[in-house]
Write a protein that holds these residues in place. Structure first.
Motif, short mmCIF file in Angstrom:
data_model
loop_
_atom_site.label_atom_id
_atom_site.label_comp_id
_atom_site.label_asym_id
_atom_site.label_seq_id
_atom_site.Cartn_x
_atom_site.Cartn_y
_atom_site.Cartn_z
N TRP A 42 0.82 -1.18 -0.08
CA TRP A 42 -0.11 0.04 0.06
C TRP A 42 0.82 1.29 -0.11
O TRP A 42 0.52 2.26 -0.62
CB TRP A 42 -1.06 0.04 1.28
CG TRP A 42 -1.46 -1.47 1.53
CD1 TRP A 42 -1.49 -1.94 2.72
CD2 TRP A 42 -2.42 -2.15 0.81
NE1 TRP A 42 -2.37 -3.21 2.77
CE2 TRP A 42 -2.70 -3.24 1.32
CE3 TRP A 42 -2.67 -2.10 -0.64
CZ2 TRP A 42 -3.38 -4.34 0.91
CZ3 TRP A 42 -3.43 -3.24 -1.32
CH2 TRP A 42 -4.00 -4.11 -0.46
N GLU A 43 2.10 1.30 0.73
CA GLU A 43 2.77 2.34 0.74
C GLU A 43 3.62 2.70 -0.52
O GLU A 43 3.45 3.70 -1.06
CB GLU A 43 3.90 2.23 2.09
CG GLU A 43 4.81 3.64 2.18
CD GLU A 43 3.79 4.73 2.45
OE1 GLU A 43 4.59 5.85 1.98
OE2 GLU A 43 2.83 4.68 3.09
N CYS A 69 -5.55 3.72 -1.12
CA CYS A 69 -4.14 3.19 -0.23
C CYS A 69 -4.15 3.40 0.97
O CYS A 69 -3.94 2.74 2.07
CB CYS A 69 -3.00 3.88 -1.06
SG CYS A 69 -2.64 3.15 -2.78
N GLU A 70 -4.42 4.94 1.26
CA GLU A 70 -4.51 4.97 2.70
C GLU A 70 -5.68 4.39 3.79
O GLU A 70 -5.56 4.13 4.89
CB GLU A 70 -5.00 6.60 3.19
CG GLU A 70 -4.03 7.53 2.18
CD GLU A 70 -2.46 7.49 3.01
OE1 GLU A 70 -2.39 6.83 3.85
OE2 GLU A 70 -1.84 8.30 2.53
N LYS A 73 -3.99 1.23 4.48
CA LYS A 73 -3.27 1.30 5.67
C LYS A 73 -4.02 1.74 6.83
O LYS A 73 -3.36 1.84 8.00
CB LYS A 73 -2.35 2.36 5.32
CG LYS A 73 -1.50 2.14 4.03
CD LYS A 73 -0.69 3.45 3.60
CE LYS A 73 0.20 4.21 4.67
NZ LYS A 73 0.74 5.48 4.30
N ASP A 75 -5.55 4.39 7.64
CA ASP A 75 -5.24 6.02 8.07
C ASP A 75 -6.45 6.74 7.55
O ASP A 75 -6.53 7.28 6.39
CB ASP A 75 -3.89 6.55 7.47
CG ASP A 75 -3.70 7.59 8.15
OD1 ASP A 75 -4.34 8.34 8.43
OD2 ASP A 75 -2.25 8.09 8.09
#
Length: 203
Positions: A42-43, A69-70, A73, A75
């Motif tokens: 993901w990062e 992506c976040e 993760k 976030d």
């Protein structure tokens, strides 16, 4: 070809080589991000989409992909911010609006501000679809909105209409028929409710 055949590692190697040849190739950065996302990096995927956005700062879809992506993760604040930025660039980016609706609705009690914002976002998606904006997940929008509206007697009639619209988009979703049946029973429409339950049981 490697990406299409399900080999994200080989695809990533090829895209790294393409970027080495042309560091400003948006397509190579983007597709590398897709390959890394498929590989659950993901990062790495987020960094690729960020680089694409540097090269194409008016592309809201790139902010949307950063937001995805976040989300992976976990976030959620950064995800919410990225989806909001995507909508600032493209008010009709319905994918971003739907993901925001999911975030607003997450874990909030009926009648809360978050659920209200989720309803507003979902209604905005339906309004855009009525204007002809393509909406790939219209059924999911309807079923989520219906589930938020049917929490109260006040929203029951609107929820019935929304569930019916969702069923038109995806007639094989059994929970949609079941929830519609419950609402029709509450509205005293026994025969239509029975029909909805029979379809749900059949599915």
């Amino acid at each position: 070809e490697a990406l299409e055949s399900g080999d994200p590692d080989a695809a990533a190697q090829a895209y790294h080589a393409a970027i080495a040849s042309d560091p400003n190739s948006i397509r190579a950065h983007h597709n590398l991000g897709v390959a890394l996302y498929a590989n659950e990096d993901w990062e790495g995927a987020r960094a690729c989409f960020e680089r694409c956005f540097e090269l194409a700062p008016d592309d809201g879809d790139l902010r949307f992909k950063v937001g995805l992506c976040e989300l992976k993760k976990v976030d959620l604040n950064k995800a919410r911010r990225a989806f909001g930025e995507a909508l600032e660039l493209d008010d009709d980016h319905l994918g971003s609006r739907f993901e925001l609706a999911l975030l607003y609705a997450r874990g909030d009690a009926p009648g809360s501000d978050g659920r209200q914002k989720a309803q507003e976002a979902l209604k905005a998606i339906l309004a855009a679809a009525d204007r002809g904006v393509p909406c790939a997940n219209l059924d999911r929008v309807c079923f989520l909105l219906g589930s938020l509206l049917d929490d109260t007697a006040k929203g029951r009639d609107e929820a019935i209409a929304i569930y019916r619209r969702g069923i038109e988009a995806e007639p094989l979703f059994a929970p949609g028929h079941n929830n519609l049946g419950v609402l029709l029973m509450q509205a005293g429409q026994t025969i239509p409710a029975l029909g909805a339950f029979k379809i749900a049981i059949h599915l």
